[in-house]
Design a protein around this motif. Structure first.
Motif, PDB file in Angstrom:
ATOM      1  N   ILE A 254     -15.973  -8.946 -25.046  1.00 27.87           N
ATOM      2  CA  ILE A 254     -15.510  -7.887 -24.530  1.00 27.87           C
ATOM      3  C   ILE A 254     -16.037  -7.331 -23.295  1.00 27.87           C
ATOM      4  N   PHE A 258     -14.029  -7.166 -19.575  1.00 22.68           N
ATOM      5  CA  PHE A 258     -13.450  -6.000 -19.276  1.00 22.68           C
ATOM      6  C   PHE A 258     -14.370  -5.208 -18.578  1.00 22.68           C
ATOM      7  N   GLN A 259     -15.594  -5.503 -18.398  1.00 27.05           N
ATOM      8  CA  GLN A 259     -16.697  -4.615 -17.541  1.00 27.05           C
ATOM      9  C   GLN A 259     -15.826  -4.547 -16.023  1.00 27.05           C
ATOM     10  N   ALA A 262     -13.311  -1.978 -16.178  1.00 28.95           N
ATOM     11  CA  ALA A 262     -13.574  -0.711 -16.351  1.00 28.95           C
ATOM     12  C   ALA A 262     -14.300  -0.120 -15.205  1.00 28.95           C
ATOM     13  N   ALA A 282     -17.096   7.559 -28.279  1.00 27.71           N
ATOM     14  CA  ALA A 282     -16.985   6.051 -28.880  1.00 27.71           C
ATOM     15  C   ALA A 282     -18.221   5.673 -29.907  1.00 27.71           C
ATOM     16  N   VAL A 311     -14.919  -0.598 -31.013  1.00 29.08           N
ATOM     17  CA  VAL A 311     -15.338   0.842 -30.221  1.00 29.08           C
ATOM     18  C   VAL A 311     -16.618   0.973 -29.535  1.00 29.08           C
ATOM     19  N   THR A 313     -18.537  -1.446 -28.202  1.00 31.48           N
ATOM     20  CA  THR A 313     -18.748  -2.149 -27.066  1.00 31.48           C
ATOM     21  C   THR A 313     -17.557  -1.594 -25.962  1.00 31.48           C
ATOM     22  N   ILE A 314     -16.641  -1.006 -26.175  1.00 29.70           N
ATOM     23  CA  ILE A 314     -15.855  -0.141 -25.285  1.00 29.70           C
ATOM     24  C   ILE A 314     -16.579   1.079 -24.887  1.00 29.70           C
ATOM     25  N   TRP A 318     -17.795   1.701 -20.860  1.00 28.47           N
ATOM     26  CA  TRP A 318     -17.738   2.936 -20.307  1.00 28.47           C
ATOM     27  C   TRP A 318     -19.144   3.558 -19.769  1.00 28.47           C
TER      28      TRP A 318
END
Length: 406
Positions: A254, A258-259, A262, A282, A311, A313-314, A318
Motif C-alpha cells: 500500500i 499510494f504514498q 497522497a 485512522a 486503515v 497504513t492509510i 497521511w
C-alpha cells in the motif's frame, strides 16, 4: 508503475541511490539480530542493549549533518553519510565482542539518521516547486528497497550459517559503497548562505519544536505493525502465525503504490495539518479493530486484522505526506538540512520508544491499552492544526522582522 518513477535526471539518480542503500539496509534489518546472536554469539540481552545504545546515539546525528549539508554542499555530506554506513557494515563483519558491536552498530545507526537530513537540500533542489511530493517518491522507493533487502536476507536466514550471515552483512556494506558511486554523478547543490540570527536556528523555533514532538508521538505508530501486532497475534488471538508476514506485505504494498498519490494531494500547510488529524482517527480505528481480535473466531480475527492493517497504513501514508509538507514548508530555505535533522529526531525518538510503550500498554495491559494508544493518536492529530497555525504566524512575524535586522 511509471507513475512511481520521478522524472529523469538528478531526481531519478537520487532515487536509484536510495533504492540501493535501502536494499542493503533491509538486509541488515532482517538478518542483523540473527547475525549478532548466531554468528557473533552475543547473548540476546546484550544485543538488545547494544541496539538501544545505537539508537540513542543516532538521535543526535541529524541536526549537525543537516547543518553541514546546508553550509558545505549537500552532495558531499550525503555521500559522507553513505561512506560511514559502509564502514559500519564492514566493521560489523569483524566484530568479535560486545563493545566492537556497539561501536559499529552506533556508527551505522548515526549514518542512517544523518542520511535523510543531509539529503534534504538535494530533495529541496531536485523537487522543484513540490519537494514534499518528491520526498513521497523517495519514501516509496525506501519501502521497496527494504522489501527487496528482506527477500535477499531470507536466503541467509534459511541457510543459518556463519558464512551466510557474514555474506549478507558484507553485501550491505557493498550496497552503501555502490550508492556513494551513484551519488557522485549528481550535480552539486551550492551551499546556502547563512541567514540572520543564531547558527542553530532550528532549536530556537518553538512552533517547529512542538511540531517535531507531536510527530514523534505519532511516530510510535510505526511500531504498531512491527512490534505490537506480532506479539498480539501470537499471545491473544487464534490467527495463524503466517499472518505476521502478511501484515508487512500488505503494509509495504500500500505504501509503495499510494504514498506518491497522497503526497501530490497534500500540497499546503493546511492540507498537511488536516492529514495529521485524519491519521490520528485512522490509527484509533485500527487500534480498536486489533483489540477486537482477542477472543474472536479465527475467520473474524483475520477480517479485523486485514481491516486494521489497511486503515492503519492509510493513516501512515497521511502522516508521512503531512510530515513531508509541513517539515519542508515551515523550514527557512537556508536551513532545510538543519530543520530536517531536527524533525527526524522526533521520528527517531518515537520509533525508539515505541516498542516499550506499546508492549507496556497493549500487550501487558491488553484491550484497554489499545484504546488508550488509539486515544493518544487522536489527541496528537488534533493538536497539530493549531500548532501549524502558530508556526505560520511566527514565520510571518520573522519575515517582517528580518529585513529590519538586516
Amino acid at each position: 508503475m511509471p507513475a512511481l518513477l520521478p522524472r529523469s535526471g538528478p531526481p531519478r539518480l537520487l532515487a536509484v541511490a536510495t533504492l540501493i542503500t535501502m536494499t542493503g539496509y533491509g538486509v541488515y534489518l532482517t538478518a542483523g539480530v540473527l547475525y549478532f546472536t548466531r554468528a557473533v554469539h552475543l547473548p540476546a540481552g546484550q544485543v538488545g542493549a547494544g541496539l538501544t545504545i545505537a539508537g540513542a546515539v543516532s538521535l543526535s546525528a541529524g541536526i549537525p549533518f543537516g547543518h553541514l549539508a546546508d553550509r558545505h554542499g549537500a552532495r558531499t555530506v550525503y555521500a559522507l553519510t553513505l561512506v560511514l554506513g559502509a564502514i559500519s557494515m564492514a566493521g560489523l563483519c569483524f566484530a568479535g565482542g560486545f563493545w566492537s558491536f556497539v561501536v559499529f552498530a552506533s556508527l551505522g545507526a548515526a549514518a542512517q539518521t544523518a542520511g535523510p537530513a543531509a539529503r534534504s537540500p538535494l530533495v529541496q533542489e531536485y523537487g522543484g516547486e513540490r519537494p514534499a511530493e518528491f520526498r513521497g517518491y523517495l519514501r516509496s522507493v525506501t519501502n521497496l528497497g527494504i522489501a527487496f533487502g528482506a527477500l535477499l536476507a531470507g536466503w541467509g536466514v534459511a541457510a543459518d550459517t556463519r558464512n551466510a550471515y557474514l555474506l549478507l552483512i558484507a553485501a550491505s556494506a557493498v550496497s552503501y559503497t555502490a550508492s556513494v558511486v551513484v551519488v557522485q554523478f549528481l550535480p552539486s547543490v551550492p551551499p546556502k548562505p547563512a541567514g540572520a540570527g543564531p547558527r542553530w536556528v532550528a532549536l530556537r523555533d518553538r512552533p517547529y519544536l512542538v511540531l517535531t514532538v507531536l510527530d514523534g508521538v505519532m511516530a510510535i505508530q510505526y511500531r504498531v505493525l512491527t512490534a505490537a501486532v506480532p506479539l498480539w497475534l501470537v499471545s491473544r488471538t487464534t490467527a495463524p502465525n503466517w499472518t505476521i508476514s502478511g501484515v508487512m506485505i500488505v503494509n509495504t504494498a500500500i505504501v509503495v503504490f499510494f504514498q506518491v498519490r497522497a503526497s501530490r494531494r497534500i500540497d499546503t500547510t493546511h492540507a498537511g495539518a488536516v492529514a495529521f488529524r485524519r491519521a490520528g482517527f485512522a490509527f484509533f480505528a485500527a487500534c480498536v479493530a486489533i483489540a477486537a481480535m482477542a477472543g474472536a473466531p479465527t475467520w473474524l480475527a483475520l477480517v479485523f486484522l486485514l481491516a486494521a492493517v489497511v486503515v492503519h497504513t492509510i493513516g501512515e501514508i497521511w502522516q508521512a505526506a503531512g510530515g513531508f509538507e509541513l517539515s519542508f514548508t515551515l523550514a527557512p530555505p537556508h536551513a532545510v538540512g538543519q530543520y530536517q535533522g531536527l524533525f527526524g529526531m522526533g521520528l527517531g525518538l518515537g520509533v525508539t520508544l515505541g516498542p516499550a510503550v506499546l508492549i507496556a500498554l497493549c500487550i501487558t495491559w491488553g484491550t484497554p491499552g489499545w484504546w488508550v494508544v488509539g486515544g493518544i493518536f487522536v489527541v496528537t492529530g488534533l493538536a497539530v492544526p493549531p500548532v501549524v497555525r502558530w508556526a505560520e504566524r511566527d514565520r510571518a512575524r520573522r519575515a517582517v522582522a528580518e529585513p529590519q535586522v538586516a
